[in-house]
Design a protein around this motif. Sequence first.
Motif, mmCIF file in Angstrom:
data_model
loop_
_atom_site.group_PDB
_atom_site.id
_atom_site.type_symbol
_atom_site.label_atom_id
_atom_site.label_comp_id
_atom_site.label_asym_id
_atom_site.label_seq_id
_atom_site.Cartn_x
_atom_site.Cartn_y
_atom_site.Cartn_z
ATOM 1 N N ARG A 38 1.003 -1.208 -0.053
ATOM 2 C CA ARG A 38 0.074 0.014 -0.054
ATOM 3 C C ARG A 38 0.814 1.306 0.046
ATOM 4 N N LEU A 39 2.153 1.071 -0.360
ATOM 5 C CA LEU A 39 2.832 2.102 -0.285
ATOM 6 C C LEU A 39 3.182 3.015 -1.518
ATOM 7 N N GLY A 40 2.438 2.877 -2.510
ATOM 8 C CA GLY A 40 2.670 3.631 -3.713
ATOM 9 C C GLY A 40 2.648 5.068 -3.319
ATOM 10 N N GLY A 41 1.735 5.543 -2.471
ATOM 11 C CA GLY A 41 1.762 6.893 -2.265
ATOM 12 C C GLY A 41 3.086 7.652 -1.739
ATOM 13 N N VAL A 42 3.942 6.795 -1.262
ATOM 14 C CA VAL A 42 5.183 7.326 -1.025
ATOM 15 C C VAL A 42 5.910 7.890 -2.356
ATOM 16 N N GLY A 43 5.675 7.048 -3.230
ATOM 17 C CA GLY A 43 6.450 7.300 -4.575
ATOM 18 C C GLY A 43 5.727 8.680 -5.153
ATOM 19 N N ILE A 44 4.315 8.654 -4.930
ATOM 20 C CA ILE A 44 3.623 9.877 -5.458
ATOM 21 C C ILE A 44 4.057 11.142 -4.837
#
Length: 350
Positions: free
Chosen positions: A39-45
Amino acid sequence: MSGFVSLTALPSIMFIARERKLYDDFHQERKTHQSGISRLGGVGIFCSFTIISLLFARYDSVLPTNILLTACIMLFAVGLKDDLAGAGPGTKFFIQFLASAILVFLGDVRLTSMYGVFGISEISFLSSIVLSITTIMFMINAFNLIDGIDGLAGTLGLIVNLTFGIMFLHMGQGEIATLAFSMVGALAGFLYYNYTPSKIFMGDTGSLLIGLISVVLGIKFIELNKFGSTEVTPVFISAPATAVAVLIIPLFDTFRVFTLRVIKKKSPFKADRNHIHHRILALGFTHLQATFVIVLTNLFFIYLVLVLKEWGNFVLIFVFFGLCILINWITTVLLRIKFRKDFKLSYFWE
């Protein structure tokens, strides 16, 4: 540039998630995937958006980047906690309120009028503060709630920010357009890994950030096109209705779900599977098909507001919500037909 940063950073994030077993294992009853997806895609965004935004930041712009990024970091922190270990709704709403208040009081991200909607124009300073904070918090949660299937929140966020970015360029607001395009690039890189079969989710870290940037752009778009202002000349008429059309899917879906929960005497914040994407999946669509059906609907509303902009804010907003209710009713009818057909087939084979 932000797209390149996002595209190259996410494989490392996915690797770390696999090594540390940081998977999407919360709320199993509402999941539509097998476990084992980060669920850590937001870190890249967040990282790609922040780096590019700071690179082109100006402190004398219409929208102070330092204030905006302060609010973004606050939502990033609470979103990351929720993605890694879970966070209570009280904590999330408190941080959202603080971030919204910072934007309103220090960044002057504020709705200063009702723009003729319901026959109301000017409002008091206190009403402006309450309306602005409520609007920001509502849209932050709206994008959080619409993030339920592969690619949906990311694609909607991309469409919203791309539309606002193009309109800001047309208005000569290059600084704000840069912020919008930074988010577009960050989401484009993320979506490469998020479309079915999804390799990573954005989590609350990503959805809260998209909601924040989208609503801030919407408010600034409305205010910069406000008639009667001595500082700017409006480029787009019916700006509030235009902003509603751009944000119509998460806006109406959240309004509809909250209303139904209150009518059923349930908490409006209690999660369920009654969102628009759940209903379209129930009709037999795949994640990708449902995503594009919803996105095309959003594009239709954007086209509609540009064609009918002369109608005025109140009429257009009334028409848009009427169309949404009609579309929702048609979906309900189709679901009932499908349910009866499936029931008859199961009864026949028994």
